[in-house]
Write a protein that holds these residues in place. Sequence first.
Motif, PDB file in Angstrom:
ATOM      1  N   LYS A  38      55.635  25.465  26.608  1.00 12.68           N
ATOM      2  CA  LYS A  38      55.715  26.929  26.658  1.00 12.68           C
ATOM      3  C   LYS A  38      57.034  27.390  27.271  1.00 12.68           C
ATOM      4  O   LYS A  38      57.674  28.311  26.755  1.00 12.68           O
ATOM      5  CB  LYS A  38      54.542  27.486  27.456  1.00 12.68           C
ATOM      6  N   VAL A  39      57.467  26.766  28.382  1.00 12.34           N
ATOM      7  CA  VAL A  39      58.722  27.220  28.994  1.00 12.34           C
ATOM      8  C   VAL A  39      59.912  26.900  28.096  1.00 12.34           C
ATOM      9  O   VAL A  39      60.881  27.665  28.041  1.00 12.34           O
ATOM     10  CB  VAL A  39      58.926  26.631  30.407  1.00 12.34           C
ATOM     11  N   TYR A  40      59.855  25.782  27.367  1.00 13.96           N
ATOM     12  CA  TYR A  40      60.914  25.491  26.406  1.00 13.96           C
ATOM     13  C   TYR A  40      60.931  26.551  25.299  1.00 13.96           C
ATOM     14  O   TYR A  40      62.001  27.007  24.863  1.00 13.96           O
ATOM     15  CB  TYR A  40      60.715  24.109  25.787  1.00 13.96           C
ATOM     16  N   GLN A  41      59.760  26.928  24.823  1.00 14.44           N
ATOM     17  CA  GLN A  41      59.684  27.936  23.765  1.00 14.44           C
ATOM     18  C   GLN A  41      60.181  29.291  24.255  1.00 14.44           C
ATOM     19  O   GLN A  41      60.902  29.989  23.537  1.00 14.44           O
ATOM     20  CB  GLN A  41      58.239  28.043  23.257  1.00 14.44           C
ATOM     21  N   GLU A  42      59.818  29.664  25.476  1.00 13.19           N
ATOM     22  CA  GLU A  42      60.271  30.943  26.027  1.00 13.19           C
ATOM     23  C   GLU A  42      61.784  30.973  26.182  1.00 13.19           C
ATOM     24  O   GLU A  42      62.414  32.026  26.049  1.00 13.19           O
ATOM     25  CB  GLU A  42      59.598  31.182  27.387  1.00 13.19           C
ATOM     26  N   ALA A  43      62.360  29.795  26.463  1.00  6.17           N
ATOM     27  CA  ALA A  43      63.813  29.706  26.616  1.00  6.17           C
ATOM     28  C   ALA A  43      64.527  29.541  25.282  1.00  6.17           C
ATOM     29  O   ALA A  43      65.756  29.447  25.245  1.00  6.17           O
ATOM     30  CB  ALA A  43      64.158  28.540  27.535  1.00  6.17           C
ATOM     31  N   LYS A  44      63.745  29.489  24.176  1.00  2.87           N
ATOM     32  CA  LYS A  44      64.303  29.285  22.837  1.00  2.87           C
ATOM     33  C   LYS A  44      65.175  28.025  22.794  1.00  2.87           C
ATOM     34  O   LYS A  44      66.279  28.011  22.216  1.00  2.87           O
ATOM     35  CB  LYS A  44      65.090  30.517  22.381  1.00  2.87           C
ATOM     36  N   ALA A  45      64.659  26.965  23.399  1.00  4.60           N
ATOM     37  CA  ALA A  45      65.380  25.698  23.455  1.00  4.60           C
ATOM     38  C   ALA A  45      65.345  25.016  22.093  1.00  4.60           C
ATOM     39  O   ALA A  45      64.394  25.192  21.321  1.00  4.60           O
ATOM     40  CB  ALA A  45      64.750  24.786  24.502  1.00  4.60           C
ATOM     41  N   PRO A  46      66.367  24.213  21.765  1.00  7.28           N
ATOM     42  CA  PRO A  46      66.334  23.438  20.525  1.00  7.28           C
ATOM     43  C   PRO A  46      65.119  22.515  20.501  1.00  7.28           C
ATOM     44  O   PRO A  46      64.725  21.964  21.540  1.00  7.28           O
ATOM     45  CB  PRO A  46      67.638  22.625  20.585  1.00  7.28           C
TER      46      PRO A  46
END
Length: 371
Positions: A351-359
């Motif tokens: 979820k935190v990766y998705q919120e940060a729009k990470a690759p």
Amino acid sequence: MHELIAAPYLDSFLLVRPGSPKAAKLPFAEYSWLLRAADADADCPTWLADVAQRTWGVGLTGRRLREAVAVRLLSPYGYGRASYELNLGCNYDCEHCYLGLKQFSGLEWPERERLLQVIQAAGVLWLQLTGGEPMIDKLFPETYQMAYELGMMVEILTNGSRLAAPKNLTLLTRHRPNKITLSVYGATAEAYDGLTRRKGAYRMFIKGLNAAHEAGLPLDLALIITRHNTHEADAMRALADRYGLPYREYTHMSPTIYGGAESLASQAPDHLADREPFRGCNAGHTFFHVDPHGMASICKVGRDNAVPLMADGIEGLARLGGVADSLMLRTGGCTGCRLSGTCRVCRPLAKVYQEAKAPLNRYCQHAETRS
């Protein structure tokens, strides 16, 4: 001050010693005897003295049990481990830091004292003190000493910059921690100071490492490998070998706890190590995390629906299991994922990766299938 700790731990009863990885299992009958004997101010029994001598080389014969052993009570909450962020402030300014703003704020002593009592009453035997940099917190000595006196096995996560300070070194030598984990950001001043963005940081780290090593404190190294220091990865391993210390390598940089992507720029993509498939964890059930303001969450990553321990007291921890189960559900971008059986990250981390729009290649196998 106690030499050993006798305590319930999950479904068993243990005898442990701060600073030692060894443990002895206690039958329930012997644990119950210790509880009664401690209340009666009895001497250490022969069987206990034999175990202490055989396991740790500690002599307990003729000593009062109450003085030599911290005997912990059973807890109805059944937590065994916890981590506590004393303060998010730090004397470094590392680009990769997942704490983002690193603000200096936290509980004052009366509330902090009550928080430590709640953590102990929850059953926690292993407590990790972290930050920010915990050793620059103004109440670090008091916090550490009370956690120790409450019969917890304390680990400190630190950058080592304050380890050589006489006050800290004396405290940790007199009341040994279970472990001190030192973050390593490079093997030379150029790389280390560059990553931390603090001139002289490497010198302070080496001074602290030398002082703690010479004092015989239990040390462990965390090698942080980013785009700034990949050329020194081998030298960082050699540094650990030179001191004869165990180490682990960390190559995955996470978004900040606020969902920011700024920390991801420090990632060295060519050094991403394959994570093992996520098989579940006990976050929220047998482990919990507490932030500087006494907010208890399932872990350092899954901070949603945190419990305000200062307002709700220990009873609030009863809600964490349900919170954990809800946060682990595959929702949002992970709903119906066909690769979830071999996913390498938990849902809160995804979820935190998705919120940060990470690759995707930072956290998700779909990057591999698409390529």
